[in-house]
Design an enzyme around this catalytic site. Structure first.
Site, PDB file in Angstrom:
ATOM      1  N   ASP A  70       0.753  -0.979  -0.091  1.00 24.24           N
ATOM      2  CA  ASP A  70      -0.018   0.030  -0.105  1.00 24.24           C
ATOM      3  C   ASP A  70       0.864   1.226   0.067  1.00 24.24           C
ATOM      4  OD1 ASP A  70      -2.186   1.806   0.036  1.00 24.24           O
ATOM      5  OD2 ASP A  70      -2.802   1.193   2.203  1.00 24.24           O
ATOM      6  N   ASN A 116      11.700  -7.445  -7.128  1.00 22.43           N
ATOM      7  CA  ASN A 116      10.987  -6.132  -7.465  1.00 22.43           C
ATOM      8  C   ASN A 116      12.126  -5.130  -7.567  1.00 22.43           C
ATOM      9  OD1 ASN A 116      10.705  -3.321  -5.535  1.00 22.43           O
ATOM     10  ND2 ASN A 116      10.835  -5.467  -4.189  1.00 22.43           N
ATOM     11  N   MET A 118      10.938  -1.670  -8.031  1.00 23.70           N
ATOM     12  CA  MET A 118       9.829  -0.676  -8.158  1.00 23.70           C
ATOM     13  C   MET A 118      10.457   0.940  -8.273  1.00 23.70           C
ATOM     14  SD  MET A 118       7.161  -2.653  -8.613  1.00 23.70           S
ATOM     15  CE  MET A 118       5.861  -1.550  -8.608  1.00 23.70           C
ATOM     16  N   GLY A 119      11.265   1.041  -7.230  1.00 17.53           N
ATOM     17  CA  GLY A 119      12.046   2.376  -7.025  1.00 17.53           C
ATOM     18  C   GLY A 119      11.172   3.461  -6.558  1.00 17.53           C
ATOM     19  N   PHE A 120      10.312   3.109  -5.588  1.00 19.52           N
ATOM     20  CA  PHE A 120       9.540   4.170  -4.830  1.00 19.52           C
ATOM     21  C   PHE A 120       8.542   4.994  -5.728  1.00 19.52           C
ATOM     22  CE2 PHE A 120      13.023   4.661  -1.313  1.00 19.52           C
ATOM     23  CZ  PHE A 120      12.859   3.480  -0.715  1.00 19.52           C
ATOM     24  N   SER A 181      16.075  -0.124   0.790  1.00 18.11           N
ATOM     25  CA  SER A 181      15.839  -0.521  -0.331  1.00 18.11           C
ATOM     26  C   SER A 181      16.750  -0.677  -1.427  1.00 18.11           C
ATOM     27  CB  SER A 181      14.550   0.209  -0.979  1.00 18.11           C
ATOM     28  OG  SER A 181      13.345   0.013  -0.078  1.00 18.11           O
ATOM     29  N   ASN A 183      16.697  -0.140  -4.787  1.00 23.51           N
ATOM     30  CA  ASN A 183      16.268   0.288  -5.903  1.00 23.51           C
ATOM     31  C   ASN A 183      16.289   1.922  -6.223  1.00 23.51           C
ATOM     32  OD1 ASN A 183      15.854  -2.567  -6.813  1.00 23.51           O
ATOM     33  ND2 ASN A 183      13.903  -2.269  -5.569  1.00 23.51           N
ATOM     34  N   THR A 184      16.718   2.551  -5.119  1.00 20.36           N
ATOM     35  CA  THR A 184      17.103   3.930  -5.196  1.00 20.36           C
ATOM     36  C   THR A 184      18.538   4.040  -5.273  1.00 20.36           C
ATOM     37  OG1 THR A 184      15.035   4.534  -4.187  1.00 20.36           O
ATOM     38  CG2 THR A 184      16.864   6.273  -4.316  1.00 20.36           C
ATOM     39  N   LYS A 219      14.544   0.813   9.247  1.00 16.07           N
ATOM     40  CA  LYS A 219      14.624  -0.602   8.546  1.00 16.07           C
ATOM     41  C   LYS A 219      15.838  -0.809   7.806  1.00 16.07           C
ATOM     42  CE  LYS A 219      11.718  -3.269   5.384  1.00 16.07           C
ATOM     43  NZ  LYS A 219      10.457  -3.222   4.627  1.00 16.07           N
ATOM     44  N   ASN A 248      14.745  -5.733   4.803  1.00 12.63           N
ATOM     45  CA  ASN A 248      14.132  -5.275   3.509  1.00 12.63           C
ATOM     46  C   ASN A 248      14.538  -6.535   2.524  1.00 12.63           C
ATOM     47  OD1 ASN A 248      13.274  -3.901   1.216  1.00 12.63           O
ATOM     48  ND2 ASN A 248      13.706  -2.281   2.483  1.00 12.63           N
TER      49      ASN A 248
HETATM   50  C1  LIG Z   1       6.754  -5.674  -4.578  1.00 10.87           C
HETATM   51  C2  LIG Z   1       7.715  -5.207  -3.321  1.00 10.87           C
HETATM   52  C3  LIG Z   1       7.883  -3.786  -2.995  1.00 10.87           C
HETATM   53  C4  LIG Z   1       8.408  -3.489  -1.975  1.00 10.87           C
HETATM   54  N1  LIG Z   1       8.375  -2.022  -1.577  1.00 10.87           N
HETATM   55  C5  LIG Z   1       8.916  -1.571  -0.369  1.00 10.87           C
HETATM   56  C6  LIG Z   1       9.144  -0.380  -0.194  1.00 10.87           C
HETATM   57  O1  LIG Z   1       8.691   0.453  -0.782  1.00 10.87           O
HETATM   58  N2  LIG Z   1       9.638  -0.054   1.096  1.00 10.87           N
HETATM   59  C7  LIG Z   1      10.170  -0.882   2.095  1.00 10.87           C
HETATM   60  O2  LIG Z   1      10.457  -0.638   2.942  1.00 10.87           O
HETATM   61  N3  LIG Z   1      10.011  -2.329   1.638  1.00 10.87           N
HETATM   62  C8  LIG Z   1       9.555  -2.644   0.468  1.00 10.87           C
HETATM   63  N4  LIG Z   1       9.650  -4.002   0.112  1.00 10.87           N
HETATM   64  C9  LIG Z   1      10.128  -4.985   0.843  1.00 10.87           C
HETATM   65  C10 LIG Z   1       9.022  -5.476   2.100  1.00 10.87           C
HETATM   66  O3  LIG Z   1       8.583  -4.412   2.945  1.00 10.87           O
HETATM   67  C11 LIG Z   1       9.595  -6.684   2.792  1.00 10.87           C
HETATM   68  O4  LIG Z   1      10.879  -6.154   3.910  1.00 10.87           O
HETATM   69  C12 LIG Z   1      10.637  -7.707   1.940  1.00 10.87           C
HETATM   70  O5  LIG Z   1       9.753  -7.978   0.805  1.00 10.87           O
HETATM   71  C13 LIG Z   1      10.621  -8.951   2.813  1.00 10.87           C
HETATM   72  O6  LIG Z   1       9.487  -9.578   3.017  1.00 10.87           O
HETATM   73  P1  LIG Z   1       8.805 -10.746   2.361  1.00 10.87           P
HETATM   74  O7  LIG Z   1       9.758 -11.806   2.284  1.00 10.87           O
HETATM   75  O8  LIG Z   1       7.610 -11.158   3.480  1.00 10.87           O
HETATM   76  O9  LIG Z   1       7.930 -10.075   1.000  1.00 10.87           O
HETATM   77  C14 LIG Z   1       8.981  -4.431  -1.079  1.00 10.87           C
HETATM   78  C15 LIG Z   1       8.631  -5.721  -1.155  1.00 10.87           C
HETATM   79  C16 LIG Z   1       7.808  -6.101  -2.541  1.00 10.87           C
HETATM   80  C17 LIG Z   1       7.865  -7.733  -2.829  1.00 10.87           C
END
Ligand SMILES: Cc1cc2nc3c(=O)[nH]c(=O)nc-3n(C[C@H](O)[C@H](O)[C@H](O)COP(=O)(O)O)c2cc1C
Length: 350
Positions: A70, A116, A118-120, A181, A183-184, A219, A248
């Site tokens: 979200d 992913n 995505m890059g925020f 993250s 991707n930045t 984080k 992350n």
């Molecule tokens: C599609 C996608 C987008 C994500 N975007 C963010 C993000 O914007 N900010 C962030 O702190 N982590 C982001 N994450 C990382 C997740 O919050 C989480 O730390 C990571 O996916 C590990 O948890 P999981 O194995 O349950 O997915 C993203 C993960 C996925 C799969």
């Protein structure tokens, strides 16, 4: 049922398209008060043994939705109605930005993983703040995860995070500074203590200045060296942060450029949690995320010292009511162990 829908339909569609449709459907649900309340009554955690308090905030259950789903705070109350105990919205940057070019989201179905880059992509802090001010209709704990706007250079990072924090800290049940993250460009360099200290100090001043004093967490990435994990933990204690979210996504994989999440991340994420717990004990709230797939995983994280646990990829493969099912199983397990509350389990094997 979900497995059938996943293998026959969702799996054949582009991953980001499915994500966009899901967020739109949940945003619509968030605007249907009666249905939302009915679902909340049926699926949100209500069992008193699951209630847990972290940094002064009361959570109805330990399992929340991790950041990245979200991104724009569009549907947190609908997510809560499906059984999550909290929703971490974001990452939100001070300024709106489009993110990286598509495709940027890839499923690795046999590995139960996702990559992913995505890059925020997000609408920026002001738009998110507007959404966070709307009445929600059902109770939901909302954490807000903030990051750096891509075009802002490292020298302007502190001011950029502070701008985001000023908009969002007053509206958040807790605030997370995301420096992990992949991707930045350059973002993860901010995890170095020399850069992290001024950043966290400045954001903490903003969080401390809100009427309710917003709890602040940082984080971190799973790819930090163990010594660097200790250094961030020591810094968090020194600055009086409330907790650490770990971890992350990882860049240690051989696939598409981007961060890997899901099952392959499980082992390292648990290892980082154990290291953090050994370093800080119960002086910080630890939020464990990475590769959580079922109630066994959540229980293991709680025993290892996590007060809260998050998942994202596990939900993609587990289906809409994934969190509700896990919470139900956890409640049974708490009782089976003769405990009055899941809080008694935190750190038991640490
Ligand atoms: C599609 C996608 C987008 C994500 N975007 C963010 C993000 O914007 N900010 C962030 O702190 N982590 C982001 N994450 C990382 C997740 O919050 C989480 O730390 C990571 O996916 C590990 O948890 P999981 O194995 O349950 O997915 C993203 C993960 C996925 C799969």
């Amino acid at each position: 049922m979900y497995r059938l829908v996943f293998t026959q339909v969702l799996r054949r569609l582009d991953a980001e398209t499915v994500h966009r449709l899901t967020v739109s459907a949940l945003a619509l649900l968030a605007r249907l008060p009666l249905l939302k309340r009915l679902l909340h009554r049926a699926f949100a955690p209500h069992d008193p043994v699951l209630r847990i308090t972290a940094f002064g905030v009361h959570f109805p259950g330990p399992l929340g939705l991790a950041a990245g789903f979200d991104k724009d705070a569009a549907c947190a109350e609908a997510v809560a109605a499906l059984g999550f105990g909290h929703v971490e919205v974001g990452t939100i940057t001070a300024h709106a930005q489009p993110g990286n070019p598509r495709p940027r989201l890839f499923r690795l179905v046999p590995q139960r993983a996702v990559i992913n880059r995505m890059g925020f992509n997000n609408d920026g802090a002001r738009a998110a703040a507007r959404r966070l001010r709307r009445p929600r209709g059902v109770p939901v704990v909302v954490g807000v995860n903030i990051g750096k706007t891509k075009v802002v250079p490292e020298s302007g990072a502190v001011a950029d995070y502070v701008a985001g924090a000023k908009e969002l800290a007053p509206l958040a049940d807790y605030l997370v500074v995301n420096v992990s993250s992949p991707n930045t460009p350059g973002l993860r360099d901010l995890q170095a203590v020399e850069l992290l200290r001024p950043l966290l100090t400045a954001v903490k001043e903003v969080a401390d200045g809100t009427p309710r004093r917003t709890p602040l967490l940082v984080k971190i990435a799973p790819d930090l060296a163990d010594d660097d994990i200790d250094a961030v933990a020591d810094l968090a204690l020194e600055l009086g942060l409330d907790g650490i979210v770990a971890t992350n996504t990882t860049i240690r994989h051989g696939g598409e450029t981007g961060g890997l999440s899901g099952r392959p991340l499980k082992e390292r994420s648990l290892e980082v949690l154990r290291r953090l717990r050994a370093r800080v004990g119960d002086r910080l709230t630890l939020v464990s995320v990475g590769g959580v797939e079922d109630a066994d995983d959540v229980w293991e994280r709680v025993l290892a010292g996590a007060t809260l646990v998050q998942g994202y990829t596990g939900w993609i493969y587990g289906g809409p009511l994934w969190a509700a099912g896990i919470h139900r199983q956890l409640a049974r397990r708490v009782r089976r162990h003769g405990m009055k509350s899941i809080a008694e389990a935190v750190g038991r094997t640490a």
